[in-house]
Design a protein around this motif. Structure first.
Motif, PDB file in Angstrom:
ATOM      1  N   ARG B  10      37.077  33.229  51.486  1.00 21.79           N
ATOM      2  CA  ARG B  10      35.270  32.839  51.677  1.00 21.79           C
ATOM      3  C   ARG B  10      34.609  31.860  50.609  1.00 21.79           C
ATOM      4  N   LEU B  11      33.499  31.309  50.480  1.00 19.68           N
ATOM      5  CA  LEU B  11      33.250  30.110  50.359  1.00 19.68           C
ATOM      6  C   LEU B  11      32.385  31.512  49.237  1.00 19.68           C
ATOM      7  N   PHE B  29      35.066  21.424  49.037  1.00 19.18           N
ATOM      8  CA  PHE B  29      34.551  23.502  48.581  1.00 19.18           C
ATOM      9  C   PHE B  29      35.487  24.283  48.077  1.00 19.18           C
ATOM     10  N   THR B  30      35.336  25.262  47.692  1.00 20.09           N
ATOM     11  CA  THR B  30      36.227  26.315  47.228  1.00 20.09           C
ATOM     12  C   THR B  30      36.080  27.818  47.752  1.00 20.09           C
ATOM     13  N   LEU B  31      37.606  27.953  48.079  1.00 21.27           N
ATOM     14  CA  LEU B  31      37.655  29.046  48.957  1.00 21.27           C
ATOM     15  C   LEU B  31      38.433  30.812  48.501  1.00 21.27           C
ATOM     16  N   ALA B  32      37.554  31.123  48.216  1.00 20.92           N
ATOM     17  CA  ALA B  32      38.778  32.747  47.370  1.00 20.92           C
ATOM     18  C   ALA B  32      39.263  33.807  48.590  1.00 20.92           C
ATOM     19  N   ALA B  47      42.131  37.436  43.441  1.00 20.15           N
ATOM     20  CA  ALA B  47      41.410  36.641  44.653  1.00 20.15           C
ATOM     21  C   ALA B  47      42.160  35.383  43.915  1.00 20.15           C
ATOM     22  N   ASP B  48      42.749  34.137  44.559  1.00 15.44           N
ATOM     23  CA  ASP B  48      43.182  33.420  44.496  1.00 15.44           C
ATOM     24  C   ASP B  48      41.975  32.125  44.325  1.00 15.44           C
ATOM     25  N   GLY B  69      30.150  31.914  50.623  1.00 17.71           N
ATOM     26  CA  GLY B  69      30.436  33.403  50.968  1.00 17.71           C
ATOM     27  C   GLY B  69      30.829  33.435  52.570  1.00 17.71           C
ATOM     28  N   ARG B  70      30.994  32.036  53.770  1.00 17.72           N
ATOM     29  CA  ARG B  70      31.193  32.807  54.289  1.00 17.72           C
ATOM     30  C   ARG B  70      32.532  32.584  55.130  1.00 17.72           C
ATOM     31  N   LEU B  71      33.474  33.768  55.354  1.00 15.05           N
ATOM     32  CA  LEU B  71      34.630  33.799  56.204  1.00 15.05           C
ATOM     33  C   LEU B  71      34.798  32.806  56.909  1.00 15.05           C
TER      34      LEU B  71
END
Lengths: 162, 162, 162, 162
Positions: B10-11, B29-32, B47-48, B69-71
DNA sequence: TTTT
DNA sequence: TTTT
């Protein structure tokens, strides 16, 4: 939620095998992975230098069979650690935690077992004990276990990725 | 030689769209990405946080359709940049250069096109020109293009990943 | 030597859960994966229909939580089985043996546990017994275990992929 | 929606290069990929035999440089074709459409260019024209283009995967 | 500095 | 029908 990396490249130097205080094997090496293009008009192809970490049985197999320059395939997941350096600044370290390593160049054998398969998987030998009781304690993720300062390393067993 | 990454996460915030001096779109952007295990006895899953970079058409599609928050699924390659920071110390930055991004949650649309496919590929729209003549010069890979200092960014077009 | 597949698509129908004679759970489903292009001048995007097989704990989780139409990510390896059909002709069947399945759409829960994590991994619950003593015997790889003929299935435990 | 495969294995025979009626190059070969385990108590490790298809420039590079027995990495997507055989029965064929092939064993060169890079990518040379006007027609996906019956092959250009 |  |  899903995190998969597959790389093929060459070791930039021999792998380094260490042990956590609880006796769990960790080996670290760097893979030079050529980029799929040449850039900046230059003819010289660049590479990415990507840090690989393996644990337990796989760590020992890698230490035995991998050497500088060897063509190697690595499968694993990306992990981002962070720690505060000596100036109190947070540093982020990105590594691949490998669970599958393939030796693509036969080599005349490692320094221990003879006739080893060119084949190393995190789940082989898994569960074979290895005494992972957590001691060593200390604040987790606070210092980089891979900075080699001559002192015995202090990898908390909390750092184990499985 | 081979370098492939696939992530689902998720962002952590809205994506940031910028342009190089030559007018090439870049979004970051960053992904969790949740880890597949819980560690240290804790119940909270870690999370990474993995930095993603997209270029050109894909950059603009991501900026339009992705939100905090988007998957999201990301396919690409690992790249390790380095630059010298203001203390003259070499800093290494690991990023995923994405060439395929899938929007796994429909969202009521982006801020531009309506009815956009949840589907974005580096090769769609590729070759559409976009004026990549190299100007801007500057020493390549010497400073982090993603450190936002309020000044107009200075990404040399040499940084283009294809 | 290395065999990795990652797919995102939608189930074409509800998954089918069965048990081998030795009581090992197997579930089978098909994923419709849209192609990244439209072909033949047609506007309709085609899909590939890819057979997925899961075993043991993962099989039961999939049977509980996956339903027709759900967006799902699958990670695994390609396997090619073959058997002789009733005309004595050798038939080849390609399947993905999944070891990681992610449920990308929450659904209001499965038919058993409530509050289940949208998360299913072959190694979770692995080793949890499940009575895999080999009985049933029979000639291995001789008939397709997934042809449903109304009779009790005959999956030899030799077919277990680990 | 996302479809990615990465394989490392050995060619079971020399690759076969053909041309569609419109003159587009296609090469086909099979990769033997050892399974990560031994099964059925047997000591002999099994393999999956996986069909690979490459197109255009990549097809010609593969035909030039790959040979039976060579260790090779393949990256691509799974595709499921179907056609009606001579008994009017629908047959499904699963293949990997490769867009990236790495030659992991140097070989003393191919039969055409000398000094070729061990490196072949679907996007190199892409867009170089190759005259893909659709002729040949015929009912699409109705017969297997890879059944070699001695007659000139009839691959409709509609079969092109990009 | 982080997402659900 | 299969590779080392």
């Amino acid at each position: 939620m899903l995190n998969r990396v597959i790389l093929i490249g060459r070791l930039t130097r021999d792998p380094e095998l260490r042990y956590t205080p609880a006796g769990v094997a960790v080996t670290q090496f760097t893979l030079a992975v050529d980029r799929p293009f040449t850039s900046g008009g230059s003819k010289e192809r660049e590479a990415d230098f990507i840090n690989i970490v393996t644990w337990r049985q796989l760590a020992e197999t890698c230490a035995n069979y991998l050497r500088k320059g060897r063509l190697t395939a690595v499968e694993g997941r990306i992990q981002v650690r962070n720690y505060d350096n000596n100036e109190g600044k947070r540093v982020y370290v990105t590594e691949i935690i490998a669970d599958n390593v393939r030796f693509l160049e036969s080599s005349g054998g490692g320094n221990r077992e003879e006739g080893g398969s060119s084949n190393a998987n995190a789940n082989a030998g898994y569960g074979g004990g290895s005494g992972s009781s957590n001691r060593g304690g200390g604040s987790r993720e606070q210092q980089d276990p891979f900075i080699d300062d001559g002192k015995p390393i202090d990898i908390s067993d909390d750092d184990l990725p499985f």
